[in-house]
Scaffold this motif. Structure first.
Motif, PDB file in Angstrom:
ATOM      1  N   GLU A  46       0.833  -1.206   0.000  1.00 51.01           N
ATOM      2  CA  GLU A  46       0.000   0.000   0.000  1.00 51.01           C
ATOM      3  C   GLU A  46       0.870   1.260   0.000  1.00 51.01           C
ATOM      4  O   GLU A  46       0.566   2.235  -0.698  1.00 51.01           O
ATOM      5  N   ILE A  47       1.924   1.244   0.786  1.00 56.06           N
ATOM      6  CA  ILE A  47       2.799   2.427   0.863  1.00 56.06           C
ATOM      7  C   ILE A  47       3.414   2.710  -0.506  1.00 56.06           C
ATOM      8  O   ILE A  47       3.404   3.853  -0.987  1.00 56.06           O
ATOM      9  N   TRP A  48       3.924   1.672  -1.181  1.00 49.36           N
ATOM     10  CA  TRP A  48       4.532   1.886  -2.494  1.00 49.36           C
ATOM     11  C   TRP A  48       3.492   2.380  -3.503  1.00 49.36           C
ATOM     12  O   TRP A  48       3.786   3.252  -4.319  1.00 49.36           O
ATOM     13  N   GLU A 296       7.855 -17.904 -10.319  1.00 51.73           N
ATOM     14  CA  GLU A 296       8.331 -16.599 -10.799  1.00 51.73           C
ATOM     15  C   GLU A 296       7.371 -15.487 -10.391  1.00 51.73           C
ATOM     16  O   GLU A 296       7.784 -14.387 -10.029  1.00 51.73           O
ATOM     17  N   GLU A 297       6.067 -15.799 -10.443  1.00 48.99           N
ATOM     18  CA  GLU A 297       5.069 -14.792 -10.080  1.00 48.99           C
ATOM     19  C   GLU A 297       5.122 -14.483  -8.579  1.00 48.99           C
ATOM     20  O   GLU A 297       5.014 -13.320  -8.165  1.00 48.99           O
ATOM     21  N   LEU A 298       5.317 -15.519  -7.760  1.00 49.62           N
ATOM     22  CA  LEU A 298       5.427 -15.281  -6.319  1.00 49.62           C
ATOM     23  C   LEU A 298       6.712 -14.502  -6.023  1.00 49.62           C
ATOM     24  O   LEU A 298       6.729 -13.623  -5.153  1.00 49.62           O
ATOM     25  N   LEU A 299       7.773 -14.783  -6.769  1.00 46.81           N
ATOM     26  CA  LEU A 299       9.012 -14.014  -6.598  1.00 46.81           C
ATOM     27  C   LEU A 299       8.797 -12.558  -7.004  1.00 46.81           C
ATOM     28  O   LEU A 299       9.342 -11.645  -6.382  1.00 46.81           O
ATOM     29  N   ARG A 300       8.009 -12.345  -8.061  1.00 46.36           N
ATOM     30  CA  ARG A 300       7.752 -10.963  -8.487  1.00 46.36           C
ATOM     31  C   ARG A 300       7.028 -10.196  -7.376  1.00 46.36           C
ATOM     32  O   ARG A 300       7.495  -9.144  -6.929  1.00 46.36           O
ATOM     33  N   VAL A 301       5.900 -10.743  -6.944  1.00 44.09           N
ATOM     34  CA  VAL A 301       5.039  -9.984  -6.028  1.00 44.09           C
ATOM     35  C   VAL A 301       5.647  -9.901  -4.623  1.00 44.09           C
ATOM     36  O   VAL A 301       5.501  -8.886  -3.948  1.00 44.09           O
ATOM     37  N   TYR A 302       6.328 -10.967  -4.200  1.00 44.66           N
ATOM     38  CA  TYR A 302       6.871 -10.972  -2.833  1.00 44.66           C
ATOM     39  C   TYR A 302       8.395 -10.920  -2.834  1.00 44.66           C
ATOM     40  O   TYR A 302       9.034 -11.453  -1.913  1.00 44.66           O
ATOM     41  N   ASP A 338       4.914  -2.202 -10.198  1.00 48.30           N
ATOM     42  CA  ASP A 338       4.612  -0.965 -10.923  1.00 48.30           C
ATOM     43  C   ASP A 338       3.717  -1.274 -12.126  1.00 48.30           C
ATOM     44  O   ASP A 338       4.127  -2.014 -13.027  1.00 48.30           O
ATOM     45  N   PRO A 339       2.501  -0.713 -12.150  1.00 48.10           N
ATOM     46  CA  PRO A 339       1.600  -1.012 -13.276  1.00 48.10           C
ATOM     47  C   PRO A 339       2.132  -0.504 -14.619  1.00 48.10           C
ATOM     48  O   PRO A 339       1.669  -0.959 -15.664  1.00 48.10           O
ATOM     49  N   ALA A 340       3.118   0.379 -14.599  1.00 44.66           N
ATOM     50  CA  ALA A 340       3.705   0.828 -15.867  1.00 44.66           C
ATOM     51  C   ALA A 340       4.598  -0.259 -16.460  1.00 44.66           C
ATOM     52  O   ALA A 340       4.916  -0.232 -17.645  1.00 44.66           O
ATOM     53  N   ALA A 341       5.001  -1.231 -15.652  1.00 44.45           N
ATOM     54  CA  ALA A 341       5.905  -2.277 -16.136  1.00 44.45           C
ATOM     55  C   ALA A 341       5.237  -3.635 -16.242  1.00 44.45           C
ATOM     56  O   ALA A 341       5.716  -4.510 -16.972  1.00 44.45           O
ATOM     57  N   PHE A 342       4.141  -3.839 -15.506  1.00 47.15           N
ATOM     58  CA  PHE A 342       3.476  -5.149 -15.504  1.00 47.15           C
ATOM     59  C   PHE A 342       1.971  -4.953 -15.599  1.00 47.15           C
ATOM     60  O   PHE A 342       1.405  -4.123 -14.884  1.00 47.15           O
ATOM     61  N   GLU A 343       1.329  -5.731 -16.466  1.00 46.90           N
ATOM     62  CA  GLU A 343      -0.135  -5.704 -16.524  1.00 46.90           C
ATOM     63  C   GLU A 343      -0.686  -6.289 -15.236  1.00 46.90           C
ATOM     64  O   GLU A 343      -0.147  -7.276 -14.733  1.00 46.90           O
ATOM     65  N   LYS A 344      -1.779  -5.702 -14.756  1.00 47.87           N
ATOM     66  CA  LYS A 344      -2.400  -6.180 -13.510  1.00 47.87           C
ATOM     67  C   LYS A 344      -1.321  -6.465 -12.462  1.00 47.87           C
ATOM     68  O   LYS A 344      -1.249  -7.550 -11.876  1.00 47.87           O
ATOM     69  N   ALA A 345      -0.485  -5.457 -12.271  1.00 48.41           N
ATOM     70  CA  ALA A 345       0.716  -5.630 -11.450  1.00 48.41           C
ATOM     71  C   ALA A 345       0.399  -6.054 -10.021  1.00 48.41           C
ATOM     72  O   ALA A 345       1.191  -6.752  -9.393  1.00 48.41           O
ATOM     73  N   ASP A 346      -0.756  -5.618  -9.510  1.00 47.18           N
ATOM     74  CA  ASP A 346      -1.053  -5.909  -8.103  1.00 47.18           C
ATOM     75  C   ASP A 346      -1.713  -7.273  -7.910  1.00 47.18           C
ATOM     76  O   ASP A 346      -2.041  -7.636  -6.790  1.00 47.18           O
ATOM     77  N   GLN A 347      -1.910  -8.010  -9.002  1.00 44.93           N
ATOM     78  CA  GLN A 347      -2.546  -9.322  -8.862  1.00 44.93           C
ATOM     79  C   GLN A 347      -1.527 -10.443  -9.030  1.00 44.93           C
ATOM     80  O   GLN A 347      -0.648 -10.361  -9.877  1.00 44.93           O
ATOM     81  N   VAL A 348      -1.709 -11.491  -8.231  1.00 43.86           N
ATOM     82  CA  VAL A 348      -0.889 -12.692  -8.413  1.00 43.86           C
ATOM     83  C   VAL A 348      -1.571 -13.540  -9.489  1.00 43.86           C
ATOM     84  O   VAL A 348      -2.708 -13.971  -9.318  1.00 43.86           O
TER      85      VAL A 348
END
Lengths: 420, 80
Positions: A46-48, A296-302, A338-348
């Motif tokens: 949330e902070i980011w 890879e997705e879990l590594l991205r988000v966490y 960052d949604p500018a770099a990843f689609e649906k960036a906040d979703q796993v």
């Protein structure tokens, strides 16, 4: 040989590391941020997101001045710019910088070009994929042993009883250190990485204790050279000269510090996600082909690691007047969200196929141990799910997150709902 | 179709080697290289695209045999 130490010394003279920041609670995340405020790791996503929308490069006067870029573009820019930013210290702290550029205290992570290239090239071969892949069976046996030890308990702590034991055992074996010393390493790592809020004297004491331990191991290897990373470092040369004792010790410090909390955090966060997202857990159990993209997705988000740099010269960074010796945090997980770099960036999205995440950093300091870390995370999470195809958080309020630059759950009570 | 690696950009993340071992190998330092001249055999075009799209350093390019322009096509961010 085993280094003797009183168990109460392991977390330093002030016992349990203080959870509160030395500077007190944060008043505003854009102008007074503090990564050592426990609220930071707890609410990092949330902070980011808030900062990205309002103030993509936050600043604080704490730590003699520090910056926090949160977009993928800015994090990348700092990571690639070794002229304006030095790596000579990569853990933000309030003390004096003891080791100077270009070598730094833990080469090559604390080294700058051109020395960095040589120190890194030395360590790359033992961590190249073809040297790491053969560890797969050992890592799997270690994981299954830990799971066996849990017996038929209904409640387990996946951080304490599982995730934290995996990387520490593997690196001890690679370095040729006694595996019984695992708890001791964890104490060292904890003091240095999570002890940001301890006094400088207490931190110095932790480093001295670690140095004494490593010196004893090095002496033991001098007397009994063997096929491990410690002997490898001691018999390596740089510029046709044997590595200095400081270089050997510094590189071992790096391998201990960089490989333990980080991988522990990635395993723990992945299990935390599956425990709190039953649909994702069920999907992984039903579709094992997804493991490759899922990890890879879990590594991205966490992504657990936020690195740091210091400003090497006064310069303007998109309107921010950066001053020499100020810190810059490099939150790779924020870049990954960052949604500018990843689609649906906040979703796993477990089957995300295009995933250029920066969990292991970018540029010349790409995590040296990334092949080993990926292997450990993949096998640890796979084996946990294989043994426990259904589980949940026993008490979401009881999950305790780390404090400092490495983000992950340190206590993670899990209720087992089904076992294989 | 051909793949190529910019060795100045490659930092040894090894995503390409993991995703498309038919097309990429790694040296003793863990740095990636294309196998042969990088020609993508029939049937592995999708793997080639995945390797391009998963390189964190944007170090891999893909081109048509008779066209010089690299067609990354998968750029999802500003990167470097």
């Amino acid at each position: 040989m085993t280094y003797q130490i009183d168990s109460d010394e392991q977390t330093g003279d002030d016992g349990e590391v203080s959870q509160a920041s030395l500077y007190g609670p944060v008043t505003d995340w854009a102008t007074d941020f503090d990564h050592a405020d426990p609220e930071y790791n707890l609410h990092a996503h949330e902070i980011w997101a808030d900062l990205r929308a309002t103030c993509p490069v936050a600043h604080t006067d704490r730590y003699n001045g520090a910056w926090l870029p949160v977009t993928h573009a800015d994090v990348t820019r700092v990571a690639y710019d070794t002229e304006n930013f030095t790596s000579r210290s990569v853990v933000v702290n309030t003390g004096e910088i003891v080791a100077e550029a270009p070598i730094g205290g833990a080469p090559p992570i604390t080294s700058d070009p051109p020395f960095h290239h040589h120190a890194r090239r030395l360590l790359l071969p033992p961590f190249a994929p073809k040297k790491i892949d053969p560890w797969e069976d050992d890592v799997r046996s270690l994981c299954t042993e830990l799971l066996d030890e849990m017996g038929d308990a209904e409640l387990v702590d996946a951080a304490v009883d599982y995730a934290q034991s995996i990387p520490v055992n593997v690196i001890a074996r690679m370095l040729g250190f006694p595996v019984e010393d695992a708890d001791l390493f964890r104490g060292f790592v904890h003091d240095i990485l999570e002890g940001v809020n301890r006094s400088q004297a207490a931190r110095q004491q932790s480093f001295e204790r670690l140095d004494a331990y490593l010196e004893a191991q090095i002496v033991d290897h001098e007397q009994n050279p063997r096929d491990d990373l410690t002997t490898f470092l001691m018999s390596s040369t740089i510029f046709d000269q044997p590595l200095s004792r400081e270089h050997v010790r510094g590189s071992i410090v790096l391998l201990l510090l960089a490989g333990i909390d980080t991988t522990w955090s990635a395993i723990g966060s992945s299990i935390w996600h599956l425990a709190s997202h039953p649909d994702d857990l069920a999907r992984l159990v039903a579709e094992p082909d997804l493991w490759g993209t899922a990890i890879e997705e879990l590594l991205r988000v966490y992504a657990p690691v936020t690195m740091a740099r210091m400003v090497a010269k006064d310069h303007d960074f998109d309107g921010c007047a950066m001053k020499v010796d100020e810190w810059v945090l490099l939150p790779f997980p924020a870049a990954n969200l960052d949604p500018a770099a990843f689609e649906k960036a906040d979703q796993v999205i477990l089957d995300r196929e295009e995933n250029r995440h920066a969990a292991f950093g970018l540029g010349i300091h790409r995590c040296l141990g990334s092949n080993l870390a990926r292997l450990e995370v993949r096998i640890a999470v796979q084996e946990f799910v294989k043994r426990f195809p259904k589980f949940e958080l026993a008490d979401p309020g009881a999950v305790r997150w780390s404090v400092g630059q490495i983000r992950g759950p340190r206590e993670l009570p899990i209720r087992i709902l089904e076992r294989a | 179709m051909r793949v190529s690696i910019d060795s100045e950009k490659c930092q040894g993340h090894n995503r390409c080697y993991a995703l498309a071992p038919e097309l990429f190998d790694v040296d003793d330092y863990g740095m990636a290289m294309v196998i042969g001249d990088g020609t993508v055999p029939g049937g592995v075009e999708d793997k080639a695209r995945l390797a391009v799209a998963n390189c964190p350093e944007f170090a891999i390019a893909m081109s048509d045999d008779d066209a010089s322009a690299a067609t990354a096509g998968f750029a999802t961010g500003s990167g470097s």
